[in-house]
Design a protein around this motif. Structure first.
Motif, PDB file in Angstrom:
ATOM      1  N   ARG A  80       0.072   6.904 -16.124  1.00 36.82           N
ATOM      2  CA  ARG A  80       0.832   6.687 -14.893  1.00 36.82           C
ATOM      3  C   ARG A  80      -0.151   6.400 -13.767  1.00 36.82           C
ATOM      4  N   GLU A  81       0.179   5.384 -12.960  1.00 34.10           N
ATOM      5  CA  GLU A  81      -0.713   5.001 -11.864  1.00 34.10           C
ATOM      6  C   GLU A  81       0.048   4.934 -10.546  1.00 34.10           C
ATOM      7  N   LEU A  82      -0.688   5.210  -9.479  1.00 37.06           N
ATOM      8  CA  LEU A  82      -0.117   5.143  -8.140  1.00 37.06           C
ATOM      9  C   LEU A  82       0.030   3.677  -7.725  1.00 37.06           C
ATOM     10  N   VAL A  83       1.206   3.340  -7.227  1.00 37.00           N
ATOM     11  CA  VAL A  83       1.473   1.972  -6.769  1.00 37.00           C
ATOM     12  C   VAL A  83       1.387   1.889  -5.241  1.00 37.00           C
ATOM     13  N   ALA A  84       2.105   2.783  -4.570  1.00 38.55           N
ATOM     14  CA  ALA A  84       2.134   2.757  -3.113  1.00 38.55           C
ATOM     15  C   ALA A  84       2.548   4.121  -2.600  1.00 38.55           C
ATOM     16  N   VAL A  85       2.083   4.466  -1.400  1.00 40.61           N
ATOM     17  CA  VAL A  85       2.381   5.772  -0.830  1.00 40.61           C
ATOM     18  C   VAL A  85       2.644   5.628   0.658  1.00 40.61           C
ATOM     19  N   ALA A  86       3.544   6.468   1.186  1.00 43.53           N
ATOM     20  CA  ALA A  86       3.865   6.455   2.611  1.00 43.53           C
ATOM     21  C   ALA A  86       4.043   7.885   3.099  1.00 43.53           C
ATOM     22  N   THR A  87       3.584   8.149   4.307  1.00 43.59           N
ATOM     23  CA  THR A  87       3.768   9.464   4.901  1.00 43.59           C
ATOM     24  C   THR A  87       4.810   9.377   6.014  1.00 43.59           C
ATOM     25  N   ASN A  88       5.513  10.451   6.245  1.00 45.19           N
ATOM     26  CA  ASN A  88       6.516  10.445   7.314  1.00 45.19           C
ATOM     27  C   ASN A  88       5.905  10.950   8.626  1.00 45.19           C
ATOM     28  N   HIS A  89       4.611  11.219   8.631  1.00 40.85           N
ATOM     29  CA  HIS A  89       3.904  11.645   9.833  1.00 40.85           C
ATOM     30  C   HIS A  89       2.726  10.704  10.012  1.00 40.85           C
ATOM     31  N   GLY A  90       2.743   9.956  11.054  1.00 37.99           N
ATOM     32  CA  GLY A  90       1.678   8.971  11.269  1.00 37.99           C
ATOM     33  C   GLY A  90       2.019   7.625  10.686  1.00 37.99           C
ATOM     34  N   ALA A  91       3.101   7.574   9.896  1.00 37.04           N
ATOM     35  CA  ALA A  91       3.585   6.304   9.342  1.00 37.04           C
ATOM     36  C   ALA A  91       2.492   5.517   8.639  1.00 37.04           C
ATOM     37  N   THR A  92       1.683   6.191   7.841  1.00 35.46           N
ATOM     38  CA  THR A  92       0.622   5.503   7.117  1.00 35.46           C
ATOM     39  C   THR A  92       1.102   5.084   5.740  1.00 35.46           C
ATOM     40  N   THR A  93       0.542   3.982   5.248  1.00 36.94           N
ATOM     41  CA  THR A  93       0.848   3.488   3.917  1.00 36.94           C
ATOM     42  C   THR A  93      -0.444   3.106   3.208  1.00 36.94           C
ATOM     43  N   ASN A  94      -0.378   3.107   1.888  1.00 37.08           N
ATOM     44  CA  ASN A  94      -1.518   2.694   1.103  1.00 37.08           C
ATOM     45  C   ASN A  94      -1.014   2.099  -0.199  1.00 37.08           C
ATOM     46  N   TYR A  95      -1.797   1.172  -0.755  1.00 35.98           N
ATOM     47  CA  TYR A  95      -1.362   0.432  -1.934  1.00 35.98           C
ATOM     48  C   TYR A  95      -2.472   0.343  -2.975  1.00 35.98           C
ATOM     49  N   ALA A  96      -2.050   0.250  -4.225  1.00 36.33           N
ATOM     50  CA  ALA A  96      -3.002  -0.083  -5.278  1.00 36.33           C
ATOM     51  C   ALA A  96      -3.456  -1.519  -5.065  1.00 36.33           C
ATOM     52  N   ASP A  97      -4.698  -1.810  -5.416  1.00 37.52           N
ATOM     53  CA  ASP A  97      -5.233  -3.155  -5.222  1.00 37.52           C
ATOM     54  C   ASP A  97      -4.391  -4.202  -5.950  1.00 37.52           C
ATOM     55  N   SER A  98      -3.842  -3.836  -7.085  1.00 36.48           N
ATOM     56  CA  SER A  98      -3.104  -4.794  -7.909  1.00 36.48           C
ATOM     57  C   SER A  98      -1.804  -5.258  -7.279  1.00 36.48           C
ATOM     58  N   VAL A  99      -1.304  -4.544  -6.257  1.00 33.42           N
ATOM     59  CA  VAL A  99      -0.024  -4.919  -5.647  1.00 33.42           C
ATOM     60  C   VAL A  99      -0.151  -5.280  -4.172  1.00 33.42           C
ATOM     61  N   LYS A 100      -1.331  -5.157  -3.619  1.00 36.60           N
ATOM     62  CA  LYS A 100      -1.518  -5.477  -2.192  1.00 36.60           C
ATOM     63  C   LYS A 100      -1.122  -6.918  -1.909  1.00 36.60           C
ATOM     64  N   GLY A 101      -0.364  -7.110  -0.833  1.00 37.07           N
ATOM     65  CA  GLY A 101       0.087  -8.438  -0.451  1.00 37.07           C
ATOM     66  C   GLY A 101       1.365  -8.866  -1.141  1.00 37.07           C
ATOM     67  N   ARG A 102       1.798  -8.123  -2.162  1.00 42.42           N
ATOM     68  CA  ARG A 102       3.028  -8.460  -2.890  1.00 42.42           C
ATOM     69  C   ARG A 102       4.108  -7.386  -2.729  1.00 42.42           C
ATOM     70  N   PHE A 103       3.708  -6.139  -2.672  1.00 36.97           N
ATOM     71  CA  PHE A 103       4.650  -5.018  -2.560  1.00 36.97           C
ATOM     72  C   PHE A 103       4.576  -4.427  -1.159  1.00 36.97           C
ATOM     73  N   THR A 104       5.721  -3.932  -0.690  1.00 30.96           N
ATOM     74  CA  THR A 104       5.779  -3.261   0.605  1.00 30.96           C
ATOM     75  C   THR A 104       6.570  -1.969   0.463  1.00 30.96           C
ATOM     76  N   ILE A 105       5.960  -0.869   0.874  1.00 25.11           N
ATOM     77  CA  ILE A 105       6.658   0.417   0.869  1.00 25.11           C
ATOM     78  C   ILE A 105       7.133   0.712   2.286  1.00 25.11           C
ATOM     79  N   SER A 106       8.350   1.256   2.391  1.00 26.18           N
ATOM     80  CA  SER A 106       8.873   1.630   3.703  1.00 26.18           C
ATOM     81  C   SER A 106       9.656   2.930   3.563  1.00 26.18           C
ATOM     82  N   LEU A 107       9.678   3.681   4.655  1.00 29.12           N
ATOM     83  CA  LEU A 107      10.255   5.019   4.628  1.00 29.12           C
ATOM     84  C   LEU A 107      11.279   5.166   5.745  1.00 29.12           C
TER      85      LEU A 107
END
Length: 116
Positions: free
Chosen positions: A45-72
């Motif tokens: 199992r691998e991390l694809v994308a993550v978002a925090t509800n404090h500071g509204a930060t997001t992060n992505y795996a390199d393999s999906v950057k520019g193609r996937f968008t996470i929103s909360l």
């Protein structure tokens, strides 16, 4: 108790798009992190994308950057994963994860298959 419910998986052709949704309910703390993971057959199992509800930060795996968008959506405690330009290698079971108060909660997973 916390419940995690995912939806939105399916079969899509290469280059297509899908939107996954994950709703958390129950005892939700004011501070949490929500993420999408995926697991392909025979793979870890691998991390694809993550978002925090404090500071509204997001992060992505390199393999999906520019193609996937996470929103909360903080009000609904719902996280979305918009997946564009899908590739066959994106095929996997996608799992939603909620982290709060040092606890992890997982959804049941939703299958995404990218194939012509």
């Amino acid at each position: 108790q916390v419940q995690i419910v995912e939806s939105g998986g399916g079969l899509v052709q290469p280059g297509g798009s899908l939107r996954l949704s994950c709703a958390a309910s129950g005892s939700i703390h004011s501070l949490y992190v929500m993420a999408w993971y995926r697991q392909a057959p025979g793979e870890q199992r691998e991390l694809v994308a993550v978002a925090t509800n404090h500071g509204a930060t997001t992060n992505y795996a390199d393999s999906v950057k520019g193609r996937f968008t996470i929103s909360l959506d903080n009000v609904k405690n719902t996280v979305y994963l918009q997946m564009n330009s899908l590739k066959p290698e994106d095929t996997a079971v996608y799992y939603c994860n909620l982290k709060q108060l040092r606890n992890d909660y997982w959804g049941q997973g939703t299958q995404v298959t990218v194939s012509s």
